[in-house]
Write a protein that holds these residues in place. Structure first.
Motif, mmCIF file in Angstrom:
data_model
loop_
_atom_site.group_PDB
_atom_site.id
_atom_site.type_symbol
_atom_site.label_atom_id
_atom_site.label_comp_id
_atom_site.label_asym_id
_atom_site.label_seq_id
_atom_site.Cartn_x
_atom_site.Cartn_y
_atom_site.Cartn_z
ATOM 1 N N SER A 71 5.264 98.219 -68.180
ATOM 2 C CA SER A 71 4.349 97.664 -69.182
ATOM 3 C C SER A 71 3.082 97.148 -68.508
ATOM 4 N N ILE A 72 2.199 96.553 -69.314
ATOM 5 C CA ILE A 72 0.957 95.991 -68.779
ATOM 6 C C ILE A 72 1.178 94.591 -68.219
ATOM 7 N N VAL A 73 2.372 94.054 -68.395
ATOM 8 C CA VAL A 73 2.687 92.705 -67.918
ATOM 9 C C VAL A 73 2.931 92.743 -66.415
ATOM 10 N N SER A 74 2.389 91.774 -65.693
ATOM 11 C CA SER A 74 2.559 91.707 -64.238
ATOM 12 C C SER A 74 3.657 90.696 -63.891
ATOM 13 N N ALA A 75 4.527 91.080 -62.990
ATOM 14 C CA ALA A 75 5.602 90.192 -62.549
ATOM 15 C C ALA A 75 5.035 89.048 -61.717
ATOM 16 N N ASP A 76 5.692 87.879 -61.777
ATOM 17 C CA ASP A 76 5.320 86.750 -60.934
ATOM 18 C C ASP A 76 6.537 86.297 -60.131
ATOM 19 N N VAL A 77 6.418 85.175 -59.441
ATOM 20 C CA VAL A 77 7.492 84.720 -58.567
ATOM 21 C C VAL A 77 8.768 84.445 -59.351
ATOM 22 N N TYR A 78 8.639 83.961 -60.609
ATOM 23 C CA TYR A 78 9.820 83.679 -61.427
ATOM 24 C C TYR A 78 10.541 84.967 -61.811
ATOM 25 N N THR A 79 9.780 86.033 -62.003
ATOM 26 C CA THR A 79 10.381 87.331 -62.314
ATOM 27 C C THR A 79 11.251 87.806 -61.160
ATOM 28 N N TYR A 80 10.671 87.810 -59.971
ATOM 29 C CA TYR A 80 11.423 88.264 -58.797
ATOM 30 C C TYR A 80 12.631 87.354 -58.518
ATOM 31 N N MET B 103 8.601 91.973 -53.492
ATOM 32 C CA MET B 103 7.868 90.750 -53.810
ATOM 33 C C MET B 103 6.784 90.482 -52.767
ATOM 34 N N LYS B 104 7.136 90.633 -51.498
ATOM 35 C CA LYS B 104 6.169 90.417 -50.413
ATOM 36 C C LYS B 104 5.058 91.463 -50.441
ATOM 37 N N SER B 105 5.419 92.709 -50.778
ATOM 38 C CA SER B 105 4.417 93.776 -50.811
ATOM 39 C C SER B 105 3.384 93.564 -51.915
ATOM 40 N N HIS B 106 3.782 92.809 -52.967
ATOM 41 C CA HIS B 106 2.852 92.501 -54.055
ATOM 42 C C HIS B 106 2.130 91.171 -53.812
ATOM 43 N N GLN B 107 2.175 90.673 -52.558
ATOM 44 C CA GLN B 107 1.487 89.439 -52.180
ATOM 45 C C GLN B 107 1.906 88.255 -53.049
ATOM 46 N N CYS B 108 3.186 88.217 -53.401
ATOM 47 C CA CYS B 108 3.721 87.118 -54.213
ATOM 48 C C CYS B 108 4.440 86.150 -53.282
ATOM 49 N N ARG B 109 3.927 84.934 -53.179
ATOM 50 C CA ARG B 109 4.468 83.969 -52.222
ATOM 51 C C ARG B 109 5.772 83.369 -52.745
ATOM 52 N N PRO B 110 6.824 83.343 -51.926
ATOM 53 C CA PRO B 110 8.096 82.739 -52.353
ATOM 54 C C PRO B 110 7.944 81.239 -52.609
ATOM 55 N N ASP B 111 8.694 80.715 -53.566
ATOM 56 C CA ASP B 111 8.728 79.279 -53.793
ATOM 57 C C ASP B 111 10.087 78.735 -53.357
ATOM 58 N N ILE B 112 10.339 77.459 -53.580
ATOM 59 C CA ILE B 112 11.581 76.846 -53.119
ATOM 60 C C ILE B 112 12.797 77.459 -53.817
ATOM 61 N N ILE B 113 12.627 77.914 -55.053
ATOM 62 C CA ILE B 113 13.741 78.564 -55.753
ATOM 63 C C ILE B 113 14.123 79.852 -55.036
ATOM 64 N N THR B 114 13.140 80.601 -54.552
ATOM 65 C CA THR B 114 13.399 81.827 -53.789
ATOM 66 C C THR B 114 14.244 81.518 -52.562
ATOM 67 N N TYR B 115 13.796 80.524 -51.795
ATOM 68 C CA TYR B 115 14.526 80.161 -50.569
ATOM 69 C C TYR B 115 15.951 79.708 -50.892
ATOM 70 N N ASN B 116 16.097 78.880 -51.901
ATOM 71 C CA ASN B 116 17.424 78.348 -52.225
ATOM 72 C C ASN B 116 18.395 79.422 -52.676
ATOM 73 N N LEU B 117 17.913 80.362 -53.487
ATOM 74 C CA LEU B 117 18.831 81.408 -53.957
ATOM 75 C C LEU B 117 19.201 82.368 -52.827
ATOM 76 N N LEU B 118 18.267 82.605 -51.889
ATOM 77 C CA LEU B 118 18.593 83.439 -50.729
ATOM 78 C C LEU B 118 19.619 82.749 -49.834
ATOM 79 N N ILE B 119 19.396 81.458 -49.584
ATOM 80 C CA ILE B 119 20.334 80.692 -48.755
ATOM 81 C C ILE B 119 21.716 80.670 -49.386
ATOM 82 N N ASP B 120 21.773 80.445 -50.687
ATOM 83 C CA ASP B 120 23.064 80.380 -51.377
ATOM 84 C C ASP B 120 23.753 81.737 -51.404
#
Length: 503
Positions: free
Chosen positions: A246-255, A278-295
């Motif tokens: 679609s025309i909608v762009s994903a953001d950090v919450y999407t990933y 996510m990194k290839s689209h220049q989308c910077r990870p937030d703390i939720i990204t780190y926490n879900l990866l760690i878990d």
């Protein structure tokens, strides 16, 4: 029961030696609820082991942030603070509002809805809204209805949210995307998650056919998170594919939503591919990204990658949260790596974090996994005698440690002692003890537990007994005789007192 202070001795682990767990030189100590903590030093950096594959979330070392200047309170916020101070129950809300009627406008009411919602006072939100509608300056606005629907949804008042949606249309307002997003979120807070997801997806499909209500990235993120929590990976993948087309762009919450779905189901390779996208689209990870990866890595016991993500987190602009440490503690505990559990707890305190009751519960549970019941017991009683507020979930954690380590009699004694300390059991307490006593085939404790349930007005339902029968089948002991099962029906389980239904 004698109490001794609990000292956490940090030693190098036997599994996967790592600089992360190397002890440092001696230095002054301080104590947090009986747990001796060494004070930090520059020489004791939080180093992590080298690994063959890098799982970096941050591209470069973050620059130091300039100190933030305190935000000044706006005039509207000041008035709202005064209004909330007067909403103390001594005066009717309407009289307080009338007192400031010349000053209150729409922006003040909007802030009131937000603050009252945080304080679980949704009925007062409705009173303010009714008063607001009677003012000459009032104009029906989608933003106000969207906020109210959101507040009602978070408090589980789905019917009230639907009524507000109908009220909005009757007032002449035309729904837009934000209103439907609030309505979808309200339904997803319902207890029946299957029905809620079906209803939410129905609204999502309906939005596609309305020009003013086309789904935006927030709509997709709400549904992605909901399906991720439900473990429906196929639906998550379908929604993500539809969003990308679609025309909608994903953001950090999407990933984050997509990675969470993969992580919860153990699909680590797929999760890592989304991280790379996510990194290839220049989308910077937030703390939720780190926490879900760690878990996710921790639950699969891929500790080298988990620690590498944590290292990346420390180098980023984000900061660890209690959830970060809690996840690492419980996952190390499940792997029976006691030294790492203790070291992570020690470093958490050294870095300036105050452990929550959930942190201590995770620590107690971790000791249980490591067959160190004495340490778990000492920590529990240190908490109990500290004078701080105790939660029944902490009691349940300690009872679970006893039951899982074959000590049902100790669990029964602890339950009696907790009552003397005004730490009363809940439905979950009875459920875990009933299953444990049934599996251990301790009939006297089982009968005593049923009497306590009856005196507390706790009525077990069909699911409760089915799970108990499953525990009997899976145990190595003989099942209870039929007469013992029949004896449970002789207890007066139809008490007219307030009842808690176990499910």
């Amino acid at each position: 029961m004698p109490l001794t202070s609990l000292a956490l001795a940090v030693t190098a682990p036997h599994h996967h030696p790592s600089p992360l767990l190397q002890p440092s030189f001696r230095r002054p100590q301080r104590t947090v609820i009986g747990v001796t903590i060494r004070c930090p030093s520059p020489a004791d950096a939080f180093l992590l082991p080298p690994i063959k594959r890098r799982i970096d979330c941050a591209h470069t070392r973050a620059k130091r942030r300039a100190p933030k200047t305190p935000r000044l309170e706006s005039e509207a916020e000041g008035l709202v603070r005064i209004l909330l101070k007067n909403f103390n129950g001594e005066k009717p809300i309407l009289s307080v509002l009338q007192k400031y009627v010349k000053l209150i406008r729409t922006e003040h009411c909007f802030l009131l809805f937000e603050e009252l919602g945080k304080r679980d006072k949704w009925l007062q939100c409705l009173e303010v809204f009714r008063w607001m509608q009677k003012q000459r300056w009032y104009l029906a606005d989608n933003g106000v209805y969207s906020k109210l629907i959101s507040v009602m949804g978070k408090k589980g008042q789905t019917r009230m949210a639907m009524w507000l949606f109908s009220e909005m249309r009757s007032s002449g307002c035309r729904p837009d995307t934000s209103v439907y997003n609030a309505l979808i979120t309200a339904h997803l807070h319902s207890r029946d998650k299957t029905k809620a997801l079906a209803k939410a997806y129905g609204y999502f499909e309906k939005m596609k056919g309305m020009e003013r209500c086309k789904p935006n990235v927030v709509t997709y993120n709400i549904l992605l998170r909901a399906y991720a929590q439900a473990g429906d990976v196929s639906k998550v993948e379908a929604l993500f594919k539809e969003l990308e087309e679609s025309i909608v762009s994903a953001d950090v919450y999407t990933y984050n939503g997509v990675m969470d779905a993969y992580g919860k189901t153990g699909m680590i390779t797929e999760m890592e591919s989304i991280l790379q996208r996510m990194k290839s689209h220049q989308c910077r990870p937030d703390i939720i990204t780190y926490n879900l990866l760690i878990d996710s890595y921790g639950k699969r016991q891929i500790f080298d990658k988990m620690e590498q993500v944590f290292k990346s987190l420390l180098r980023s602009k984000e900061k660890p949260t209690l959830l970060t440490f809690n996840s690492m503690i419980i996952n190390y505990g499940k792997a029976r790596l006691r030294e790492r559990v203790e070291y992570i707890f020690t470093k958490m305190v050294e870095l300036g974090y105050s452990p929550s009751y959930i942190t201590y519960e995770n620590l107690i549970t971790a000791y249980g996994y490591c067959d160190n019941v004495s340490r778990a017991r000492e920590l529990f009683f240190e908490m109990l005698n500290s004078g701080k507020e105790m939660h029944v979930s902490t009691l349940n954690a300690m009872l679970d440690v006893y039951c899982n380590n074959g000590l049902p009699a100790e669990a029964s004694l602890l339950l009696e002692y907790a009552r003397t300390k005004s730490l009363l059991p809940n439905a979950s307490t009875y459920k875990l003890l009933y299953k444990a006593y049934t599996k251990a085939n301790v009939k006297d404790l089982l009968q005593e537990l049923l009497k306590q349930m009856d005196s507390d007005g706790v009525i077990p339902n069909k699911k409760f007994f089915l799970e108990a029968l499953g525990a009997i089948t899976s145990s190595e002991t003989d099942s209870l005789p039929n007469k013992d099962v029949q004896n449970t029906s002789t207890l007066d389980l139809s008490s007219q007192r307030d009842s808690a239904f176990l499910c």
